[in-house]
Design a protein around this motif. Structure first.
Motif, PDB file in Angstrom:
ATOM      1  N   VAL A  38      -1.533   6.671  -5.837  1.00  0.00           N
ATOM      2  CA  VAL A  38      -1.965   5.699  -4.833  1.00  0.00           C
ATOM      3  C   VAL A  38      -1.934   4.305  -5.449  1.00  0.00           C
ATOM      4  CG1 VAL A  38      -3.818   5.007  -3.271  1.00  0.00           C
ATOM      5  CG2 VAL A  38      -3.459   7.432  -3.764  1.00  0.00           C
ATOM      6  N   GLN A  39      -1.336   3.345  -4.743  1.00  0.00           N
ATOM      7  CA  GLN A  39      -1.290   1.962  -5.217  1.00  0.00           C
ATOM      8  C   GLN A  39      -1.628   1.014  -4.072  1.00  0.00           C
ATOM      9  OE1 GLN A  39       2.091   0.789  -7.945  1.00  0.00           O
ATOM     10  NE2 GLN A  39       3.036   2.591  -6.989  1.00  0.00           N
ATOM     11  N   SER A  40      -2.245  -0.110  -4.412  1.00  0.00           N
ATOM     12  CA  SER A  40      -2.467  -1.168  -3.424  1.00  0.00           C
ATOM     13  C   SER A  40      -2.501  -2.514  -4.125  1.00  0.00           C
ATOM     14  CB  SER A  40      -3.774  -0.945  -2.652  1.00  0.00           C
ATOM     15  OG  SER A  40      -4.891  -1.047  -3.508  1.00  0.00           O
ATOM     16  N   LEU A  85      -1.273  13.176  -6.949  1.00  0.00           N
ATOM     17  CA  LEU A  85      -1.291  12.105  -5.960  1.00  0.00           C
ATOM     18  C   LEU A  85      -1.235  10.750  -6.661  1.00  0.00           C
ATOM     19  CD1 LEU A  85      -1.690  11.275  -2.952  1.00  0.00           C
ATOM     20  CD2 LEU A  85      -4.153  11.225  -3.438  1.00  0.00           C
ATOM     21  N   ASP A 120       0.863  -1.183   0.000  1.00  0.00           N
ATOM     22  CA  ASP A 120       0.000   0.000   0.000  1.00  0.00           C
ATOM     23  C   ASP A 120       0.899   1.233   0.000  1.00  0.00           C
ATOM     24  OD1 ASP A 120      -2.105   1.729   0.139  1.00  0.00           O
ATOM     25  OD2 ASP A 120      -2.540   1.380   2.248  1.00  0.00           O
ATOM     26  N   HIS A 121       0.710   2.096  -0.976  1.00  0.00           N
ATOM     27  CA  HIS A 121       1.578   3.276  -1.091  1.00  0.00           C
ATOM     28  C   HIS A 121       0.744   4.486  -1.480  1.00  0.00           C
ATOM     29  CE1 HIS A 121       5.009   5.821  -2.068  1.00  0.00           C
ATOM     30  NE2 HIS A 121       4.421   6.094  -3.217  1.00  0.00           N
ATOM     31  N   LYS A 122       0.999   5.582  -0.821  1.00  0.00           N
ATOM     32  CA  LYS A 122       0.369   6.848  -1.170  1.00  0.00           C
ATOM     33  C   LYS A 122       1.440   7.934  -1.115  1.00  0.00           C
ATOM     34  CE  LYS A 122      -3.712   7.795   0.410  1.00  0.00           C
ATOM     35  NZ  LYS A 122      -4.838   8.177   1.321  1.00  0.00           N
ATOM     36  N   ASN A 163       3.248  11.507  -3.693  1.00  0.00           N
ATOM     37  CA  ASN A 163       3.109  12.470  -4.776  1.00  0.00           C
ATOM     38  C   ASN A 163       4.040  12.119  -5.922  1.00  0.00           C
ATOM     39  OD1 ASN A 163       1.174  14.078  -3.454  1.00  0.00           O
ATOM     40  ND2 ASN A 163       2.798  15.132  -2.306  1.00  0.00           N
TER      41      ASN A 163
END
Length: 308
Positions: free
Chosen positions: A137-139, A135, A126-128, A130
């Protein structure tokens, strides 16, 4: 870690066209299309309605015959999800099926509880952050599941229709297992959602085993926020399904079984405080089912859910 994630995604995408994996794809006993899950933090409960059609008893080159049957498969499915902390998620599905068959030789219906399924996921990544001023965002979720034989299976159906897939059932009478991967990447408001499912079927007590099945969908979506109260997410993508041939008595392949289908998918998801709903339409673009003896029609799915 990022390199591992990209390798995983590439392997998933390669596996879509390469896998030749209990039912005819997308119809009858066991469809595992997920698509974009409704937005929820802790848990949700809802209903899904699915409509599918299948033409069976086709001739050797796919033509209609005097015994050709038009079948419809509808299901009203209670479904829900529960997040346990930040890493674990459980999804459950309880379908109630409405099967109908029409032909020149007679009509038939079957109505009742289908096979209940439960899937458990673990969030591997899980990554959030810039990327420039945007933005990113990955999961990535991985997991497995089990389907239990709660739906009625009629062995006489198999004996009566040697020229048709053994698909007109409410359940498979077997305990089956799934392996699941879900990956989502979003760049600001634009994202890609991928779900991969591999279903491993076991032999039932009637010496029949449905072929293992591979299902994958890739959807591109865009989130639109209206007055900070409603989020619309139109989406478009592809759904690929393939199944191996069924097996009788642990050694005899069932000729009228297995195959693949590729569908174009379009839909929209709507989320607001305390309510989510969505609809998608699946247009079958390419298929080869049961050696050409079956032909799947387009499909519709509608769902509504309440996060709590």
């Amino acid at each position: 870690m990022k390199k591992k994630i990209m390798i995983t995604v590439v392997l998933i995408m390669i596996g879509i066209p390469a896998t030749r994996a209990c039912d005819i794809c997308g119809c009858g006993v066991g469809s595992y299309y997920l698509g974009i899950l409704p937005e929820y933090n802790k848990r949700f409960l809802g209903m899904r309605y699915q409509y599918k059609s299948l033409r069976t008893h086709l001739g050797p080159i796919g033509e209609r015959t005097p015994i050709t049957a038009d079948e419809t498969y509808q299901s009203a499915e209670l479904w829900g999800g529960w997040n346990f902390g930040n890493r674990f998620r459980v999804l459950a599905f309880v379908p109630y099926n409405f099967n109908k068959r029409e032909s020149q030789t007679g009509n038939g219906t079957k109505t009742g509880l289908g096979d209940i399924a439960v899937m458990a996921y673990y969030k591997l990544f899980d990554h959030k952050g810039n990327l420039g001023e945007r933005l990113l965002v990955q999961s990535l979720w991985i997991g497995g599941g089990i389907k239990v034989p709660t739906g009625k299976y009629e062995p006489s159906e198999r004996l009566a229709v040697s020229e048709s897939p053994n698909n007109f059932q409410l359940g498979t009478a077997s305990t089956d297992f799934t392996l699941n991967v879900a990956y989502d990447i979003r760049y600001n408001d634009m994202g890609i959602n991928t779900n991969v499912n591999y279903k491993i079927n076991t032999e039932n007590k009637y010496d029949y085993r449905y072929g293992n099945k591979f299902t994958s969908n890739v959807l591109a979506y865009y989130k639109l926020r209206i007055a900070n109260k409603v989020t619309l997410a139109p989406n478009i993508g592809l759904l690929y399904e393939t199944a191996a041939k069924d097996v009788e008595s642990e050694k005899y392949d069932v000729a009228i079984s297995g195959g693949y289908s590729l569908s174009a998918v379009g839909g929209v998801e709507v989320a607001m405080k305390g309510l989510s709903f969505g609809v998608n339409y699946q247009n079958v673009r390419s298929q080869d089912l049961a050696g050409g003896r079956a032909h799947a029609g387009n499909r519709v799915m509608v769902h509504i859910s309440l996060p709590f």
